[in-house]
Design an enzyme around this catalytic site. Structure first.
Site: not given
Length: 272
Positions: A94, A157
């Site tokens: 990620g 995010y």
């Protein structure tokens, strides 16, 4: 193809939480373990693989950009070709981001972040699912507290991590009868470089963290909690008291939770 091992794929395993999970698993299982280590930095992956091999574990390095569907599918194919099966898929890869929406001129990097954080997990999971059903295996998704509680300055995010949560919670119900477990992990602030390497408002490297990190959890503790959680078959791993409290307070006192989230930001990145 080698003899039967416990085969675990870890994306984003060149450093940080992914690399530490690999090391801890290798120490625990030794020669009974086959690790498939995936990330973009092949040299760093080779170093992690070498560390794991000192404990007797087998380790396959697969250079992978999870933001590309073909790479995700090639990763799963390489794992099965080498080891014959998959027991655990850990979707750890990620990228972070910190920016106020009003400061963003081009939303292109929002789309790229979603490809990495959300679609990368979806593509890897879709490709691995037939093999995980055969082994009655485990799926692990590394989300974030920002995937439970919206954090100001981290709209992109949080969106990507909320999307992960919805996908894997739905999938959990779909695969339960096949004997496949799904564990969602929600780390808070962990002492890694992910926030420094994440996007800034212009889409470049942030170069700093926008969060207060005085009480950051160690990578070692975070990795250990995730491993303990998925080995027990836990549905969710929320790692801190604040995280657990915030999850429930969000339902009853949402305004207070928003103030707490704002307080976690450094002053220089708060809205003016």
């Amino acid at each position: 193809m080698i003899a039967k091992h416990k085969v675990i794929i870890i994306t984003g395993s060149s450093d940080g939480i992914g690399a530490e999970m690999a090391r801890q698993l290798a120490r625990t299982y030794g020669a009974k373990l086959a690790l498939v280590l995936a990330a973009r930095n092949e040299d760093a992956l080779k170093k992690v693989a070498a560390e794991c091999k000192t404990f007797g574990a087998a380790a396959l390095v697969v250079k992978t950009d999870v933001g590309m569907e073909a790479n995700c599918r090639q990763l799963i194919e390489a794992a099965v070709e080498q080891f014959g099966s998959i027991d655990v898929l850990i979707n750890n890869a990620g990228k972070s981001a910190q920016a106020l929406l009003e400061e963003v001129d081009n939303l292109g990097w929002y789309q790229e972040l979603m490809r990495i954080n959300f679609w990368g997990s979806v593509w890897c999971t879709h490709a691995a699912l037939p093999y995980l059903k055969k082994s009655r295996g485990k799926i692990v998704a590394i989300s974030s507290l920002a995937g439970l509680i919206g954090v100001p300055g981290r709209t992109a995010y949080s969106a990507s991590k909320f999307a992960m949560g919805g996908f894997f919670e739905s999938l959990r119900s779909e695969v339960r009868d096949a004997g496949v477990s799904v564990t969602l992990a929600y780390p808070g602030v962990v002492a890694t470089q992910i926030r420094y390497h994440g996007y800034n408002a212009a889409g470049g490297a942030a170069g700093k963290s926008g969060l207060k990190e005085d009480d950051a959890m160690s990578v070692e503790e975070c990795a250990a909690l995730i491993i303990k959680g998925f080995e027990r078959g836990d549905r969710d791993v929320v790692m801190t008291f604040k995280g657990k409290l915030g999850r429930w307070m969000k339902l009853m006192l949402p305004g207070l939770v928003e103030k707490m989230a704002m307080a976690a930001l450094k002053k220089e990145v708060r809205p003016h």
